[in-house]
Write a protein that holds these residues in place. Structure first.
Motif, short mmCIF file in Angstrom:
data_model
loop_
_atom_site.label_atom_id
_atom_site.label_comp_id
_atom_site.label_asym_id
_atom_site.label_seq_id
_atom_site.Cartn_x
_atom_site.Cartn_y
_atom_site.Cartn_z
N UNK A 133 -21.90 -44.79 -7.31
CA UNK A 133 -21.44 -45.91 -8.14
C UNK A 133 -21.85 -45.66 -9.58
N UNK A 134 -20.86 -45.29 -10.41
CA UNK A 134 -21.14 -44.94 -11.81
C UNK A 134 -21.62 -46.14 -12.61
N UNK A 135 -21.38 -47.35 -12.08
CA UNK A 135 -21.78 -48.54 -12.83
C UNK A 135 -23.28 -48.83 -12.77
N UNK A 136 -23.99 -48.18 -11.83
CA UNK A 136 -25.42 -48.41 -11.74
C UNK A 136 -26.15 -47.52 -12.74
N UNK A 137 -27.28 -48.00 -13.27
CA UNK A 137 -28.09 -47.12 -14.11
C UNK A 137 -29.15 -46.46 -13.24
N UNK A 138 -29.97 -45.60 -13.87
CA UNK A 138 -30.93 -44.81 -13.11
C UNK A 138 -31.90 -45.71 -12.33
N UNK A 139 -32.37 -46.78 -13.01
CA UNK A 139 -33.35 -47.67 -12.37
C UNK A 139 -32.75 -48.35 -11.14
N UNK A 140 -31.49 -48.77 -11.26
CA UNK A 140 -30.83 -49.45 -10.12
C UNK A 140 -30.60 -48.47 -8.96
N UNK A 165 -27.93 -45.72 -0.52
CA UNK A 165 -26.74 -46.49 -0.18
C UNK A 165 -25.60 -46.05 -1.11
N UNK A 166 -25.84 -46.09 -2.42
CA UNK A 166 -24.91 -45.40 -3.32
C UNK A 166 -25.65 -44.16 -3.80
N UNK A 167 -24.94 -43.03 -3.89
CA UNK A 167 -25.58 -41.72 -4.02
C UNK A 167 -26.51 -41.59 -5.22
N UNK A 168 -27.46 -40.64 -5.07
CA UNK A 168 -28.44 -40.36 -6.12
C UNK A 168 -27.84 -39.49 -7.23
N UNK A 169 -26.72 -38.83 -6.95
CA UNK A 169 -26.09 -37.96 -7.94
C UNK A 169 -24.58 -38.12 -7.87
#
Ligand SMILES: [Zn+2]
Length: 380
Positions: free
Chosen positions: A67-74, A56-60
């Motif tokens: 979404x730069x606000x998400x961390x890897x786990x999210x 939904x928000x890109x993997x890279x």
């Protein structure tokens, strides 16, 4: 062969499986419903999976809806994935990357509800969470769910009305050719998108009196860079001109753009005698819904989308481009409270501008709380 080390935050297999199972292995793209699993021909012991867990928000960082606000786990969490057939997984990442994360979440929710209905044999169950707020012109507002998306053809089912009713939808469709050109647009709040309507609507009334509306829409208007706003006189907190050393202070670039949002949002629709089509309905919405902060925020978003994407024809025939065309995306909109301070509502706004820069801050907009004839206001 050595595997390349990936910086993409991919889903792990067990997450993908649950994501697929939650929609009964069907594609979540509206009206696709393709089954993505079956037997592997030629091997009686294996199944064949033709679906994909799309992000939904890109993997890279260079991917769509990143979404730069998400961390890897999210980013790798099941909540960030949507199950799709391969062609549709490609579409949302390439051709259809304009579809927002909020819209994909609604599609996912719809597909999960559909799977749930089939599972439980319930026939008429659709919670509010899978609907979005939709405006047809300025006089029709309803909650609706996506039924299908085929190129420039969008289909929605109306759940309930906020402004207008089924009768108004029918007369909008029947009188399409006689409608004011300025009323021929649709806004989809979850999508942050507005389009012009290019052909008469098709309506379908079901047995349960639900209306399905099919709408042909124009291409999306591209955002402009904020520097195109040019220079303007600077207005202070109360909307008065600001003086520095006896001279009018000025603003330009992003500062002028943000000031333009505040001025236009605070101008009442119909208030300017020279151009009655200018301005916004935000004061009207405030009067009706100030007790419902979440709904008010969505309605203000609808107005900002309209002002940033819908062009307008003035009464003298002049066609003007959307006044807030420098807004590319409204990332979020909220308010700490709906209490006014000196007739102004304070919004917390996060935007992506036409030059891809982000702007985040508070914006104060004038609200007219009474319907009586206006007192002299100084909001520009
Ligand atoms: Zn599909």
């Amino acid at each position: 062969m050595e595997k390349k080390k990936s910086t993409r935050d991919e889903f792990i297999p067990s997450i993908k499986r649950v994501m697929a199972e939650r929609v009964a292995w069907r594609c979540c793209f509206p009206n696709c419903d393709k089954i993505t699993i079956g037997p592997q021909k030629g091997d009686d012991t294996k199944s064949l999976n033709l679906g994909e867990a799309a992000h939904i928000t890109a993997a890279a960082a260079d991917g769509p809806r990143y979404d730069a606000n998400l961390d890897r786990a999210q980013r790798r969490a099941i909540t960030n994935g949507i199950w799709m057939c391969r062609p549709h997984a490609r579409f949302i990442d390439t051709d259809y990357k304009e579809y927002s994360a909020a819209t994909l979440l609604i599609w996912k929710k719809q597909a999960e509800e559909m799977a749930y209905q089939h599972l439980m044999m319930q026939s008429d169950y659709r919670p509010e969470s899978s609907v979005t707020l939709i405006a047809l012109g300025t006089e029709l507002l309803f909650w609706g769910s996506w039924k299908s998306v085929i190129d420039q053809c969008w289909t929605f089912e109306v759940s309930s009305y906020l402004k207008g009713d089924a009768h108004n939808v029918r007369s909008y469709a029947d009188n399409f050719f006689n409608l004011d050109e300025n009323q021929k647009f649709i806004i989809v709040e979850s999508q942050g998108d507005a389009r012009q309507i290019t052909a008469p609507l098709e309506l379908e009334f079901s047995d349960s009196k639900k209306v399905t509306i099919t709408i042909m829409v124009s291409e999306k208007t591209l955002a402009t860079p904020p520097k195109s706003v040019g220079m303007d006189l600077k207005l202070g907190e109360d909307g008065d001109l600001v003086f520095i050393n006896g001279d009018f202070a000025t603003v330009s670039g992003v500062e002028a753009a943000i000031q333009a949002i505040s001025i236009l949002a605070g101008t009442l629709y119909g208030e300017l005698r020279t151009d009655p089509g200018a301005g916004s309905y935000i004061s009207d919405y405030y009067r009706q819904y100030h007790h419902n902060e979440a709904l008010l925020a969505r309605l203000i978003k609808i107005e900002l989308i309209r002002l940033s994407l819908v062009p307008r024809v003035k009464s003298d025939g002049e066609c003007i481009s959307p006044p807030l065309s420098f807004i590319k995306e409204i990332v979020s909109i909220g308010m700490a409270s709906t209490t006014l301070e000196r007739s102004r509502l304070t919004l917390e706004l996060s935007l992506i501008l036409g030059d891809e820069t982000r702007w985040k801050g508070t914006l104060r907009i004038f609200i007219k709380t009474t319907l009586e004839s206006p007192t002299v206001s100084t909001h520009g």
